[in-house]
Design a protein around this motif. Structure first.
Motif, mmCIF file in Angstrom:
data_model
loop_
_atom_site.group_PDB
_atom_site.id
_atom_site.type_symbol
_atom_site.label_atom_id
_atom_site.label_comp_id
_atom_site.label_asym_id
_atom_site.label_seq_id
_atom_site.Cartn_x
_atom_site.Cartn_y
_atom_site.Cartn_z
ATOM 1 N N LEU A 1 19.760 9.191 11.259
ATOM 2 C CA LEU A 1 18.838 9.557 10.176
ATOM 3 C C LEU A 1 19.024 11.016 9.771
ATOM 4 O O LEU A 1 19.161 11.349 8.589
ATOM 5 C CB LEU A 1 17.394 9.300 10.630
ATOM 6 N N LEU A 2 19.068 11.906 10.774
ATOM 7 C CA LEU A 2 19.154 13.342 10.489
ATOM 8 C C LEU A 2 20.433 13.689 9.718
ATOM 9 O O LEU A 2 20.419 14.565 8.846
ATOM 10 C CB LEU A 2 19.102 14.148 11.786
ATOM 11 N N TYR A 3 21.529 13.011 10.082
ATOM 12 C CA TYR A 3 22.800 13.329 9.433
ATOM 13 C C TYR A 3 23.076 12.424 8.224
ATOM 14 O O TYR A 3 24.189 12.388 7.707
ATOM 15 C CB TYR A 3 23.937 13.301 10.457
ATOM 16 N N ASN A 4 22.053 11.687 7.783
ATOM 17 C CA ASN A 4 22.147 10.913 6.541
ATOM 18 C C ASN A 4 21.748 11.869 5.409
ATOM 19 O O ASN A 4 20.580 11.990 5.041
ATOM 20 C CB ASN A 4 21.170 9.731 6.658
ATOM 21 N N ASN A 5 22.765 12.596 4.902
ATOM 22 C CA ASN A 5 22.476 13.698 3.970
ATOM 23 C C ASN A 5 21.744 13.258 2.709
ATOM 24 O O ASN A 5 20.878 13.968 2.206
ATOM 25 C CB ASN A 5 23.778 14.424 3.595
ATOM 26 N N THR A 6 22.124 12.090 2.190
ATOM 27 C CA THR A 6 21.484 11.615 0.952
ATOM 28 C C THR A 6 19.988 11.453 1.180
ATOM 29 O O THR A 6 19.166 11.937 0.391
ATOM 30 C CB THR A 6 22.070 10.235 0.555
ATOM 31 N N LEU A 7 19.657 10.773 2.267
ATOM 32 C CA LEU A 7 18.244 10.514 2.548
ATOM 33 C C LEU A 7 17.485 11.818 2.838
ATOM 34 O O LEU A 7 16.385 12.038 2.325
ATOM 35 C CB LEU A 7 18.124 9.536 3.732
ATOM 36 N N MET A 8 18.099 12.676 3.631
ATOM 37 C CA MET A 8 17.421 13.934 3.979
ATOM 38 C C MET A 8 17.195 14.790 2.728
ATOM 39 O O MET A 8 16.157 15.439 2.597
ATOM 40 C CB MET A 8 18.231 14.712 5.023
ATOM 41 N N GLU A 9 18.173 14.761 1.813
ATOM 42 C CA GLU A 9 18.033 15.521 0.564
ATOM 43 C C GLU A 9 16.857 14.969 -0.254
ATOM 44 O O GLU A 9 16.061 15.724 -0.813
ATOM 45 C CB GLU A 9 19.358 15.403 -0.217
ATOM 46 N N LYS A 10 16.772 13.641 -0.251
ATOM 47 C CA LYS A 10 15.692 12.957 -0.980
ATOM 48 C C LYS A 10 14.321 13.354 -0.394
ATOM 49 O O LYS A 10 13.373 13.628 -1.120
ATOM 50 C CB LYS A 10 15.899 11.449 -0.831
ATOM 51 N N LEU A 11 14.264 13.418 0.937
ATOM 52 C CA LEU A 11 13.007 13.780 1.604
ATOM 53 C C LEU A 11 12.622 15.213 1.268
ATOM 54 O O LEU A 11 11.455 15.530 1.038
ATOM 55 C CB LEU A 11 13.128 13.622 3.117
ATOM 56 N N LEU B 1 0.821 -1.215 0.000
ATOM 57 C CA LEU B 1 0.000 0.000 0.000
ATOM 58 C C LEU B 1 0.853 1.263 0.000
ATOM 59 O O LEU B 1 0.410 2.318 -0.404
ATOM 60 C CB LEU B 1 -0.917 0.023 1.227
ATOM 61 N N TYR B 2 2.070 1.165 0.541
ATOM 62 C CA TYR B 2 2.902 2.372 0.639
ATOM 63 C C TYR B 2 4.385 2.049 0.480
ATOM 64 O O TYR B 2 4.790 0.893 0.572
ATOM 65 C CB TYR B 2 2.655 3.089 1.968
ATOM 66 N N HIS B 3 5.160 3.124 0.256
ATOM 67 C CA HIS B 3 6.604 2.945 0.126
ATOM 68 C C HIS B 3 7.243 2.929 1.509
ATOM 69 O O HIS B 3 6.746 3.576 2.430
ATOM 70 C CB HIS B 3 7.217 4.091 -0.673
ATOM 71 N N THR B 4 8.336 2.211 1.614
ATOM 72 C CA THR B 4 9.073 2.185 2.881
ATOM 73 C C THR B 4 10.518 2.567 2.615
ATOM 74 O O THR B 4 11.133 2.063 1.675
ATOM 75 C CB THR B 4 9.013 0.765 3.488
ATOM 76 N N GLU B 5 11.022 3.493 3.396
ATOM 77 C CA GLU B 5 12.426 3.900 3.265
ATOM 78 C C GLU B 5 13.128 3.446 4.540
ATOM 79 O O GLU B 5 12.822 3.923 5.631
ATOM 80 C CB GLU B 5 12.498 5.421 3.118
ATOM 81 N N THR B 6 14.044 2.489 4.367
ATOM 82 C CA THR B 6 14.748 1.969 5.545
ATOM 83 C C THR B 6 16.051 2.744 5.730
ATOM 84 O O THR B 6 16.772 2.967 4.768
ATOM 85 C CB THR B 6 15.049 0.473 5.348
ATOM 86 N N PHE B 7 16.308 3.186 6.927
ATOM 87 C CA PHE B 7 17.576 3.897 7.167
ATOM 88 C C PHE B 7 18.410 3.125 8.184
ATOM 89 O O PHE B 7 17.882 2.443 9.060
ATOM 90 C CB PHE B 7 17.340 5.348 7.609
ATOM 91 N N SER B 8 19.741 3.251 8.012
ATOM 92 C CA SER B 8 20.617 2.474 8.906
ATOM 93 C C SER B 8 20.817 3.219 10.224
ATOM 94 O O SER B 8 20.767 4.451 10.286
ATOM 95 C CB SER B 8 21.958 2.196 8.230
ATOM 96 N N VAL B 9 21.030 2.438 11.258
ATOM 97 C CA VAL B 9 21.246 2.987 12.598
ATOM 98 C C VAL B 9 22.491 2.347 13.202
ATOM 99 O O VAL B 9 22.828 1.221 12.835
ATOM 100 C CB VAL B 9 20.018 2.718 13.506
ATOM 101 N N PRO B 10 23.180 3.077 14.108
ATOM 102 C CA PRO B 10 24.452 2.549 14.626
ATOM 103 C C PRO B 10 24.274 1.506 15.727
ATOM 104 O O PRO B 10 25.075 1.446 16.643
ATOM 105 C CB PRO B 10 25.158 3.804 15.138
#
Lengths: 525, 525
Positions: free
Chosen positions: B128-138, B71-80
């Motif tokens: 997540l916040l400092y994941n620049n690629t993902l934040m730019e995409k958002l 039903l929806y897209h999921t964006e998985t982000f890595s965590v330390p």
């Protein structure tokens, strides 16, 4: 096996639905307040009757606007004053609004008018309460609910006497008694007080004024409702205040909407039905429709000063006639005063305006109003910018709220000239910001999960289904003022702190003294 | 002419409807919280997706319950941290709940557990916040709305960074931060504080305790959210607190219902969707249905300790197995722990229970629960009396609310024996008062003007249509603590009073002195 399970589930569903559907044959006693108050409550009463509830309306014989209907029964009760007494009182108020008062006396005059009006109602209420035949009849009728406007106390006293759950239908009560009674917090730091001229954004001195007015309001409430308190205590044979009595109300149906009111704390037993009066529009009569259509691209201006003020002194009326002669719009004006010789061609005078239908017409360009809440909600609902001339009561406050939202211009009835009026009309019609702001406001106002009338019906039937709404009654009702604000607790904790500090200090000084005593001894040794 | 007018009206109606219908193609960013929090938010997310909104779910790679959907897209982000780190943390919490703690340390242990859990989430959020690629995409995706559970701060920080209006979906936040942030008054005199053991009806000493706990809560809030504050300030490059940030939320969708919560002041931008999770029931699978049907007139008992606690130490489990062997009902138990040799025949162990569907079954007689709000609302919704074993968090408070309504019995997991459990089950099943009270409560709970899910969808789409809900934002946000409580005004008025009194006294003494001086002169004359 599976089929059986499904049948059981269907049975359960139907059983649940039987609780959620309308209460068939609910018996509702209605105690309305005359004038514009009745106009919106009537919408709910009509709807309830159409949904099969049996309605009895209690109406004083002097009633002006409350008429019988084939939808419900009406019980007329006699009162110890005549219709002409009431008319004289209304006339006195009506005439007063065009006379300028010395500054700062406005509030006192408003209060005097209100007290004069309510005093008469207290006398009327007394006549009803001590009308034993009628009261006995009401007792025997075994109503399930009382619907009333708590602006006048009779309904609540009857509900208490007959142990009926109560629904309140109102916009607000003088001096915020509704909020006090519902235990609803109203921080004076951002909830502007009646006639303070404040908004929800106040500077320091405005907050000082608002704070002082909170105290004044409390005192005013006591004075204003003292006769109601006395009547209620005498009739119910126990020491009660009107504020306590209305605190037992099940649901408050408030003609509130936050496109017009300032956001503030509310209580769970409040339902907001602001704009209930603009739900249903009807087609205009043929002659009115033709007049409106004939306005061409310029459209129309709708002008009314409310249900109580249909005429004005000739010198005031002359200003309006002159101004309307200068504008390209056609004007529909509710006016029953003396008509001058040369009425401009673009003006149509009417004894009663289909206000909501006219404002809902695409040709409506501006609305000249006294700033009553009914008119204001109809204006917002249909997105028509306003020119406002507040006369009395809450109208100054209402008008202020509309002005600061940039959807209308407030004028003073005392300073008005044809130039000022023409200029204001020109601004709200031709400066597009007014229309744009109003359309935005209108969109938000009209966007709601459930129509106000349906919500009002829902809560009324809810209270009938569950014999009240006890689960929404806050425990704050059991606390006095000191307890509510935790002042007794703060006092107690301060005492404990002081005792602890004193004890610690005493102990320290005792220790010090002992040490001091010892050292000389040592020295002596 | 008339036809034309009708066409115009129809046009206006369609234009208005275009604002009231669903927002086509709305783009919604969702930042959920894992665990049971997600289970109810998922209902809204699914419904929004089905209504044609484009949804992107931001999920950490270690997520336990949040799964992708078509039903929806999921964006998985890595965590330390790894899933096993998270599992270890959950396991630590899970084990702890069966260990008795010394008295008065419960709150501290709860806070420690919470801080341990949230600390991990802060680290995840930072990643997540400092994941620049993902934040730019958002940023590029140009969302219209962010839907989040403010229990964890990441959603709100992202909403602030991307300037998105926010919808909060929650039951409540630790230490009442939600109410503080929404400027919602919570008088400690009748609004019980977290873990205080109080109800809304308190005696003096309970009010003292509640008042002190209000102060403790405030301090706790500061400590608990200090790392969030630091992260938000660092990322947004300005000095902010998390409380300030969530104060900008447009709408609070609160899983609140006053059949369960105590009535208290609320704010206009709060919508109550308690019971959202029991809207849709599905049919049971064949084997479960057969087991349930086979229970005969005695019916079934549903037993689960929530999404996090599916097993327990063997010695605790033995108590339950023993008790269930003694009752005539069949038991469906969510249990993944070690299975003893002789499981009673009337017990069915399952890895995952269709809790809502089972409670909705006419054969449901009792519900053994840990007192999480999801289970409690499902119990109320289907009118099933409860035996409750609170484990951690808000469960003690929840269970207390259910007990005092006479619809359930609270037991302690530490003191439980098979006799105590059998006796409690016997009471809620065979003492008809429990069922009667529960049916009454259930009727009130299920009687609402609009279904919780529809209300949640409505407000979410409202915020998209109007780019926020600015008209519901109270001006209290512009005031500091002193101003909000009018303490500066009170101080000012006290000063004025003191000055006036001193001036009057000075004047009086001056007058007196003058008089006294004159009189000796006269005497001399």
């Amino acid at each position: 096996m599976l089929q059986e399970a499904w049948l059981r589930r269907l049975g359960l569903l139907l059983w649940l639905c039987s609780w959620l559907g309308p209460v068939q044959g609910g018996r509702v006693l209605v105690m309305p307040v005359d004038g514009s108050h009745w106009l919106s409550m009537k919408l709910l009463v009509d709807e309830l009757a159409q949904r099969g509830h049996e309605i009895l309306l209690l109406v004083p014989e002097t009633s002006i606007l409350i008429k019988g209907s084939e939808l419900y029964h009406t019980e007329t009760f006699s009162v110890p004053y005549s219709r002409s007494d009431l008319s004289a009182s209304v006339e006195w108020m009506r005439e007063g609004v065009f006379r300028r008062n010395p500054p700062l006396t406005d509030i006192m005059i408003n209060v005097e008018r209100l007290m004069n009006f309510t005093s008469m109602q207290v006398i009327g209420c007394e006549a009803l309460l001590y009308n034993n035949t009628l009261m006995e009849k009401l007792k025997k009728a075994e109503f399930e609910l009382l619907l009333t406007d708590p602006f006048l106390p009779c309904g609540t006293i009857i509900a208490t006497a007959l142990s009926l759950p109560t629904i309140y239908f109102l916009r607000g009560m003088p001096c915020g008694l509704d909020l006090l009674a519902a235990q609803c917090p109203s921080p004076p730091s951002y909830v502007p007080r009646f006639a303070s001229g404040n908004t929800d954004q106040m500077d320091f001195m405005q907050r000082v004024k608002n704070f002082i007015m909170t105290g004044v309001e409390l005192q005013l409430c006591r004075t204003m409702y003292s006769r109601f308190d006395e009547l209620a205590s005498r009739y119910l044979e126990r020491d009660v205040t009107y504020r306590e009595l209305i605190g037992y109300g099940a649901i408050w149906l408030l003609r509130y909407d936050f496109t017009f009111e300032f956001p503030r704390p509310v209580m769970p037993n409040m339902a907001f039905i602001g704009g209930i009066n603009c739900g249903k529009s009807s087609a205009l009569t043929r002659d009115v429709e033709e007049f409106v259509e004939g306005s061409g691209e310029h459209g129309i201006v709708v002008f009314t000063l409310g249900s109580l003020v249909a005429s004005m002194p000739p010198e005031d009326a002359a200003v309006f006639f002159e101004a309307f002669g200068k504008i390209p719009q056609r004007v529909l004006w509710r006016y029953t005063g003396p008509v001058p010789d040369h009425v401009p061609e673009n003006v149509k005078l009417m004894k009663w305006l289909p206000q909501n239908d006219l404002l809902g017409h695409p040709k409506a360009r501006a609305f000249i109003t006294h700033g009553g809440t009914h008119g204001i909600y109809e204006g917002i609902c249909h997105g028509v910018p306003m020119v406002m001339l507040p006369l009395f009561g809450d109208q100054n406050d209402n008008v202020h709220r509309i002005s600061i939202r940039g959807v209308g211009i407030a004028l003073s009835i005392f300073d008005i000239t044809s130039e000022i009026l023409v200029s204001a009309l020109d601004k709200v019609i031709n400066d597009s910001s007014y229309k744009e702001n109003m359309v935005k406001l209108s969109r938000v106002h009209n966007d709601r999960p459930i129509e106000p009338l349906d919500l009002a019906v829902y809560w009324t039937e809810f209270v009938m289904r569950h014999k009240g709404a006890e689960h929404l009654r806050p425990a704050a009702h059991e606390l006095n003022w000191l307890q509510y604000h935790s002042l007794d607790v703060i006092g107690f904790l301060l005492c404990v702190m002081v005792i602890v500090i004193i004890t610690v200090l005493k102990c320290c000084s005792l220790c010090l003294r002992k040490c001091c005593r010892k050292s000389p001894k040592k020295k002596e040794d």
